[in-house]
Design a protein around this motif. Structure first.
Motif: not given
Length: 457
Positions: A394-399
């Motif tokens: 799963x990709x971390x799109x925003x932090x």
């Protein structure tokens, strides 16, 4: 290395050649001949006088947050020793090139990596004018970007047809290598359709031996008519210098991408809904075919455009909109350049019979979820999984800066592969793994070419 006698033979041969040349045409003092026996000497100068004003130098500057020491980049080390996140701003600078493609609107084509993370973009024209530029749009998957300047008397390069290039055609690379200023090198097209290099997500490169070095990125690859046939992008060299293997993005690909970047600021790729693999000689034999090229469909997504068009696993796609498909990567490129809602003609081979079917490209379906909905420890992260993303994780799109996710060391673009040593393929798997209550959480993630483990208590 040449021996001393060999060196003198080479030098002697050059001198003899010059003597013959100079003896065959009258010269004025201090002048070189422009013609021999009435025939004008071949030169690229006339073409370059028309072309070089359309190629610009690009300088960028910006800043990124970095840890105080390299060791503190490791989230596991930081957590284990209970060390707070300490970051400072690091200035970054980049040099590259660009190509004016629309003089009236000031649009310039370049590479995404040239202007990535730039806060200030300065374009220097051939006539010495330095202009501030703004980013119009960028596509990291193909490494293409469009920037814009406000200026009069710009010179745009005409776009050539990169589809008619042949191996052996002469080409010229124009750019700003090592920040030296505008430089021209020449060579030939060494190969076409290069892919599988791991440079970018969508690859269909022109390979050339025209010298391309750091700083040439985003510059022009032109034919002998001065038409833009490619955007110089990468080199294949361990030392970072030119070894005669350079790559350029075909002009026809950049033309399609540029239209979407100007309209939307991004590339909105359509989805056909298939997975495929190369048609290898072994598969050709298994299917009873001879020297057939194409892409073998391995999976069709239920309810997708491909299923609606009647495609099945085992079909061989031989053409897309009349263009012969070389392999699976080429198929992905052809479909990836299509817009959402665009109709596409697919020629498929099944049981030895060829048939053309029509499909309408659909929007890519993606799932996004706030990390806090899965676990309070992931507060501040947005997780995403695209339907066409076949890679596990799963990709971390925003932090969000200062959030729990940021403090644990997650970064935008990280791919979460495991939770407490359980593999996750999608958001559903992620939710199941996080549903198991525990005093600590061990995440395995992929960042670039590295695998990192993050322990959260």
């Amino acid at each position: 290395m040449l021996g001393q006698k060999q060196k003198w033979r080479v030098v002697g041969g050059v001198l003899v050649g010059l003597a013959l040349l100079l003896g065959s045409a009258p010269l004025h003092a201090g002048a070189w001949p422009v013609a021999v026996e009435g025939d004008k000497l071949p030169t690229l100068a006339d073409m370059l006088e028309r072309t070089t004003p359309g190629v610009v130098n690009i300088a960028t500057s910006g800043s990124v947050e970095v840890a105080e020491t390299p060791l503190l980049n490791d989230p596991f080390f930081r957590h284990f020793f209970d060390i707070p996140t300490m970051r400072r701003a690091k200035k970054i600078r980049s040099l590259g090139s660009g190509v004016v493609v629309d003089a009236a609107h000031g649009y310039i084509l370049t590479n995404h990596h040239v202007i990535d993370k730039a806060q200030v973009i300065t374009v220097t024209l051939h006539d010495g004018r330095a202009l501030k530029a703004v980013q119009v749009g960028a596509d990291p998957e193909t490494d293409v970007a469009v920037i814009k300047v406000e200026a009069k008397d710009l010179h745009a390069l005409p776009l050539g047809n990169s589809d008619i290039l042949r191996v052996g055609d002469f080409v010229v690379a124009i750019g700003n290598p090592f920040g030296l200023g505008q430089t021209v090198t020449s060579g030939i097209v060494s190969a076409l359709g290069r892919s599988g290099l791991g440079i970018k997500g969508y690859e269909d490169f022109i390979q050339t031996d025209a010298s391309i070095n750091p700083g040439n990125s985003g510059g022009a690859l032109v034919n002998l008519r001065g038409e833009l046939v490619g955007i110089n992008t990468a080199i294949l060299a361990k030392g970072g210098g030119n070894v005669g293997i350079g790559f350029a993005i075909p002009a026809n690909m950049t033309k399609q991408l540029m239209a979407q970047l100007i309209e939307y600021g991004e590339v909105r790729r359509g989805l056909l809904g298939i997975s495929s693999q190369d048609l290898t000689p072994e598969l050709n034999q298994a299917f009873g075919l001879e020297h057939q090229h194409g892409s073998v469909v391995t999976r069709v997504t239920r309810g997708s455009a491909a299923q609606k068009a009647g495609l099945q696993a085992g079909d061989i796609i031989t053409e897309v909109n009349g263009v012969a498909v070389r392999n699976a990567a080429h198929m992905r490129n052809l479909v990836g350049l299509l817009r959402v809602g665009e109709a596409v003609q697919l020629t498929r081979l099944r049981d030895g019979h060829s048939r053309t079917v029509k499909a309408v490209v659909e929007a890519s379906k993606r799932e996004q979820i706030e990390g806090s909905r899965l676990s309070p420890r992931l507060e501040g992260a947005v997780l995403e999984k695209e339907e066409q993303d076949e890679k596990p994780g799963v990709v971390v799109r925003k932090v969000v800066r200062g959030s729990m996710a940021a403090r644990m060391g997650l970064q935008e673009g990280d791919r979460l592969l495991e939770v407490n040593q359980q593999s996750v393929k999608n958001l559903a798997d992620m939710g199941k793994a996080l549903a198991v209550d525990g005093r600590q959480m061990l995440l395995t993630l992929e960042r670039g070419e590295r695998r990192i483990r993050v322990m959260v208590r």
